[in-house]
Motif scaffolding. Structure first.
Motif: not given
Length: 730
Positions: A685-706
């Motif tokens: 739960p305390d990491a949800l916002g970090f993943f949301a921001l990192a993926s939406s800004t393109g800092i973290l790029k994830v191939e697929g939906q996993v």
């Protein structure tokens, strides 16, 4: 862009191509052979001067054998900038050019330079061919393989240095320097230093092996004790280590005459051209105490009590003054202006009384004392130094010659420092120089002595005495003596081994050097000189006598300084360009020029790259893993309990990166975020916002939906995420 040379219609008398013109020594301040109009046209035919730079001015100046037109175009208040160039008024050579514009379109992200270093070299080489013609063939690009390219938000320039050669032999201090923009390939700076001189022929010179043997025998490279500069203050009771080193000393820089095989001799004045106040007193003590924060009884800490006890054992002020008077007379016309009880910066255990007396009257008669300073040990009363200044006496006859003045100096030292004087020897090099200066009224005679321990010179410890040859008195004395932990002389390199290690880093190479005498340019000499082949590497004259490594000013090996990494294992790797840029910035060099992209990223490697990028390489490359971890916690990047060798999960990656770029406060607002990954339920739960921001800004790029939030990331994924994060600075 740089325009090609063009023929200028209607203009006659422009200077001939540079290779057909020879500089002639300037004997008088001659009228310039190249006019201002011609100088302007020469610059504008080789460079594009921005048309919006309409404010133009020029100056003409001469210095030694230089006659130069300095041209300057300035921009406007709305579009500030400057284009400046210097043109030789003798032959029309463009000597320098500097182009600056106020680029307001600074990116918010470090980018991969469009112009590569190889392309910049080609641009630079073409410029030199155009400006210098055939003379460009006598220039050699100096390697700069250790130059790092920082990840910056403003344009970065490639710096290319060229060495001039005469018959294949480098002429130090002569050459060219070109700076090329990594953004668009513009030439932003150009400088030429080219002297027309007569060079001695290279026939009959000794070979490099003979030069090395001469270097071994020469007195300028010898074993000595050396104390590195400490970047951390010493605590009470701690002694700094005096290292055994071989050090290159002397004004000739280690030059061996290429014809005689002897150390190059320089005369006096010769040198080689090689490359707020207080506004009130203490006030009323009772009133100050009445305004204190606490009215309760204050208790001294153990450390404070210890300091009180130490100070109680020290000499009182008047006792310390009496210690001064034991050795020197305090003139009656001088008034004590300041007295300070302090700690010696070299040793927290050593306390020193420092005094200053000044003349407060108007008596400025001949020989009248004007100033006296003195320092004594607050423990023993030992005299550490004094200096007295008098009005000129008006007398011209010297009572003492050089030898008699030395005898007076040594008699003084034997009285003041009988034990320590037996441990010092006269600095022969300095003494030999002073021997050439006769004892005139204005020539105070100086005598310098250094300590010898275990048969090894210790130049940092010693004493200096000045003698006035007219008054026949000692006027100054300074003791530089500190207690160090002295390295053992066992296991040290022989001088031959030390020379071999030193010259491996700085090979003896045949060079032309110009001797300047009292500031005036002189003849060229052909010498062997220890010169680093890569000018982007820091050089040092100090070699560890046990390890054979060159040392920096802190006593650390030079090899631990910043350098770029050219990763050779990035083919087919996602983010290869970004990782390569990080390597050129001197980051992620854990495995040298191998990046190992598929290996797991550990915490220490990631945090080190983050810290070095934020705070710079210099002074930080030697930080240990535990120091890096501590600093990351102090900065607030790491809040979890982890060790440097721990693997980095995807959750830890996004947390430290968003804290690094100060987006963590937004990321901690968990209730406002949603993610669409199939395994979103696995996100803490305390990491949800970090993943949301990192993926939406393109800092973290994830191939697929996993997402796999707890999976360990590879070095490649972590490094490319860091590169992208740098574009989201606050």
């Amino acid at each position: 862009m740089i325009s090609a040379p063009v023929a200028i219609a209607g203009v006659s008398g422009l200077p001939q191509p540079v290779e057909s013109r020879l500089l002639k020594p300037m004997e008088t301040l001659a009228i310039p052979q190249v006019t201002l109009e011609e100088a302007i046209l020469i610059v504008k035919s080789n460079f594009d001067v921005p048309i919006e730079y309409t404010d133009f001015n020029s100056t003409y100046n001469t210095y030694d054998d230089r006659q130069v037109w300095a041209l300057r175009w300035n921009g406007t208040a709305e579009r500030p900038g400057e284009f400046a160039a210097e043109v030789s008024a003798i032959n029309g050579n463009i000597i320098s050019m500097n182009y600056w514009k106020n680029d307001t379109q600074v990116g918010n992200s470090p980018s991969i330079p469009p112009i590569t270093k190889l392309a910049a070299r080609e641009i630079s080489n073409n410029l030199l061919k155009r400006l210098l013609g055939k003379l460009s063939e006598d220039l050699r690009l100096i390697p700069s393989d250790s130059e790092i390219m920082p990840l910056d938000y403003s344009p970065v320039n490639y710096n290319l240095q060229y060495q001039r050669l005469i018959d294949g032999v480098p002429f130090l201090s002569n050459g060219a320097n070109v700076q090329v923009s990594s953004t668009d390939g513009h030439i932003t700076s150009y400088n030429l230093n080219w002297n027309e001189v007569k060079a001695p022929e290279g026939k009959g010179v000794i070979n490099s092996t003979q030069a090395q043997q001469a270097f071994i025998k020469a007195p300028f490279f010898k074993l000595e004790y050396w104390v590195p500069s400490s970047y951390r203050p010493l605590v009470a009771g701690q002694k700094q280590v005096a290292k055994l080193v071989y050090q290159l000393r002397g004004q000739n820089g280690g030059a061996i005459d290429a014809f005689t095989g002897e150390p190059l001799q320089l005369n006096q004045g010769d040198w080689l051209m090689t490359d707020s106040f207080g506004t009130g007193g203490m006030g009323n003590a009772k009133e100050e105490r009445a305004g204190s924060i606490s009215d309760g009884a204050q208790v001294l800490t153990p450390q404070e009590q210890l300091e009180v006890e130490r100070t109680a054992k020290l000499l009182k002020r008047d006792e310390a003054i009496a210690a001064v008077q034991r050795w020197i007379e305090i003139p009656a016309n001088l008034t004590l202006r300041s007295a300070n009880l302090g700690t010696d910066w070299r040793s927290a255990d050593k306390r020193i009384w420092s005094f200053n007396w000044n003349s407060m009257g108007s008596d400025k008669g001949d020989g009248t004392p004007q100033y006296l300073s003195a320092r004594v040990s607050a423990t023993t009363g030992e005299l550490y130094g004094f200096d007295i200044s008098n009005q000129p006496s008006g007398k011209t006859e010297a009572k003492l010659d050089r030898l008699a003045a030395q005898n007076l100096a040594e008699e003084f030292l034997k009285k003041v420092q009988p034990d320590r004087f037996s441990q010092v020897v006269l600095n022969t090099e300095i003494n030999n120089q002073m021997d050439k200066i006769s004892p005139e009224p204005w020539n105070i005679q100086a005598y310098s002595y250094h300590r010898v321990v275990n048969g090894v010179d210790f130049p940092d410890n010693g004493m200096i005495v000045n003698v006035d040859p007219v008054a026949g008195k000692v006027t100054s004395y300074e003791l530089n003596w500190s207690e160090h932990e002295l390295s053992s002389v066992s296991g040290i390199l022989s001088k031959e081994q030390a020379v071999e290690s030193f010259l491996k880093a700085r090979p003896l190479t045949l060079n032309y050097v110009r001797i300047y005498s009292n500031g005036m340019p002189g003849d060229l000499r052909l010498v062997y000189l220890p010169v680093s082949q890569d000018r982007s590497i820091s050089i040092s004259n100090i070699l560890d006598a046990k390890s054979g490594e060159l040392l920096d000013y802190q006593g650390l090996p030079l090899e631990k300084g910043p350098k770029p990494y050219n990763f050779t294992d990035l083919e087919g790797v996602n983010g290869a360009s970004e990782i390569a840029a990080l390597g050129q910035a001197g980051l992620f060099g854990d495995y040298g020029n191998s990046f190992k992209p598929l290996e797991k990223m550990n915490l220490g490697s990631l945090l080190r790259a983050m810290y070095l990028n934020r705070f710079g390489q210099w002074g930080n490359t030697g930080l240990t893993e535990s120091e890096i971890l501590k600093k990351a916690k102090e900065q607030g990047w790491l809040k979890e309990e982890m060790q440097p060798g721990d693997p980095v999960s995807r959750e830890i990656l996004v947390k430290v990166l968003l804290r690094y770029i100060q987006l963590d406060k937004l990321a901690e607002l968990n209730d406002i975020y949603q993610v669409k990954f199939q395994d979103a339920a696995q996100i803490n739960p305390d990491a949800l916002g970090f993943f949301a921001l990192a993926s939406s800004t393109g800092i973290l790029k994830v191939e697929g939906q996993v997402l796999a939030p707890l999976e360990t990331v590879s070095r490649a994924e972590a490094a490319t995420a860091l590169f992208r994060a740098l574009g989201w600075r606050k």
